[in-house]
Design a protein around this motif. Structure first.
Motif, PDB file in Angstrom:
ATOM      1  N   GLN A 206       1.396   8.823   5.989  1.00 31.66           N
ATOM      2  CA  GLN A 206       1.873  10.010   5.459  1.00 31.66           C
ATOM      3  C   GLN A 206       2.780   9.927   4.147  1.00 31.66           C
ATOM      4  OE1 GLN A 206       4.100  12.340   8.511  1.00 31.66           O
ATOM      5  NE2 GLN A 206       3.587  14.379   7.525  1.00 31.66           N
ATOM      6  N   ASN A 207       3.674   9.255   4.270  1.00 35.51           N
ATOM      7  CA  ASN A 207       4.708   9.182   2.929  1.00 35.51           C
ATOM      8  C   ASN A 207       4.111   7.754   1.889  1.00 35.51           C
ATOM      9  OD1 ASN A 207       6.700  10.962   3.832  1.00 35.51           O
ATOM     10  ND2 ASN A 207       7.065   9.589   5.613  1.00 35.51           N
ATOM     11  N   ARG A 208       3.119   7.123   2.590  1.00 33.88           N
ATOM     12  CA  ARG A 208       2.407   6.396   1.538  1.00 33.88           C
ATOM     13  C   ARG A 208       3.392   5.025   1.214  1.00 33.88           C
ATOM     14  NH1 ARG A 208      -2.335   6.555   0.681  1.00 33.88           N
ATOM     15  NH2 ARG A 208      -2.382   5.406  -1.460  1.00 33.88           N
ATOM     16  N   CYS A 209       4.232   4.566   2.121  1.00 33.27           N
ATOM     17  CA  CYS A 209       5.207   3.248   1.775  1.00 33.27           C
ATOM     18  C   CYS A 209       4.960   2.458   3.386  1.00 33.27           C
ATOM     19  CB  CYS A 209       6.434   4.049   1.495  1.00 33.27           C
ATOM     20  SG  CYS A 209       7.519   4.979   2.967  1.00 33.27           S
ATOM     21  N   TRP A 210       5.615   1.200   2.951  1.00 33.93           N
ATOM     22  CA  TRP A 210       6.140   0.321   4.263  1.00 33.93           C
ATOM     23  C   TRP A 210       7.447   0.877   4.856  1.00 33.93           C
ATOM     24  CZ3 TRP A 210       2.247  -2.458   5.841  1.00 33.93           C
ATOM     25  CH2 TRP A 210       1.049  -2.496   5.028  1.00 33.93           C
ATOM     26  N   LYS A 211       7.331   0.656   6.032  1.00 36.50           N
ATOM     27  CA  LYS A 211       8.695   0.938   6.737  1.00 36.50           C
ATOM     28  C   LYS A 211       8.909  -0.307   7.656  1.00 36.50           C
ATOM     29  CE  LYS A 211       8.688   5.390   6.148  1.00 36.50           C
ATOM     30  NZ  LYS A 211       9.777   6.455   5.811  1.00 36.50           N
TER      31      LYS A 211
ATOM     32  N   TRP B 152       2.738   0.211   7.950  1.00 35.24           N
ATOM     33  CA  TRP B 152       2.360   1.382   6.728  1.00 35.24           C
ATOM     34  C   TRP B 152       2.855   2.602   7.365  1.00 35.24           C
ATOM     35  CZ3 TRP B 152       1.909   1.593   2.026  1.00 35.24           C
ATOM     36  CH2 TRP B 152       1.091   2.670   1.416  1.00 35.24           C
ATOM     37  N   ASP B 153       3.286   3.653   6.414  1.00 30.56           N
ATOM     38  CA  ASP B 153       3.403   4.959   6.807  1.00 30.56           C
ATOM     39  C   ASP B 153       2.492   5.642   5.956  1.00 30.56           C
ATOM     40  OD1 ASP B 153       4.198   7.512   6.838  1.00 30.56           O
ATOM     41  OD2 ASP B 153       6.344   7.187   6.806  1.00 30.56           O
TER      42      ASP B 153
END
Length: 111
Positions: A85-90, A82-83
């Protein structure tokens, strides 16, 4: 009075040796084994949840080095990170089908 409900204890881990908070898995399992519920036989399994499949097998080995008898529980995540800062999965999801045999050999009964 609360009923005597059986309990399993699972941890979220960041690698094969450490909980997400940084504590050692070995220490956490030992701590639980000294809890009154463990002494009364209410804790019936240890395991890991919400953790990358790639670190589960090594973590199960650590549990087994401390406790050789209780069954194990495994509920991994997809392996993505989970990222916040960017509110997305990496990253890419990890297929954990190939790990299941190793988990079962170590005593996992709930997947």
């Amino acid at each position: 009075d609360l009923p005597s409900v059986p309990v399993w204890v699972t941890f979220t881990i960041k690698d094969e040796s450490h909980l997400a908070c940084g504590d050692l898995i070995k220490d956490a399992v030992n701590h639980v084994m000294h809890h009154a519920m463990y002494g009364k036989g209410r804790i019936f399994a240890f395991g890991f949840n919400c953790s990358p499949p790639s670190v589960i097998t090594g973590a199960l080995d650590i549990v087994r080095s401390v406790n050789r008898t209780l069954p194990l529980v495994v509920y991994p995540n997809s392996g993505e990170e989970w990222d916040g800062q960017n509110r997305c999965w990496k990253g890419r999801p990890q297929d954990w089908e190939d790990c299941v045999g190793d988990w079962l050999k170590r005593g996992a009964i709930l997947l």
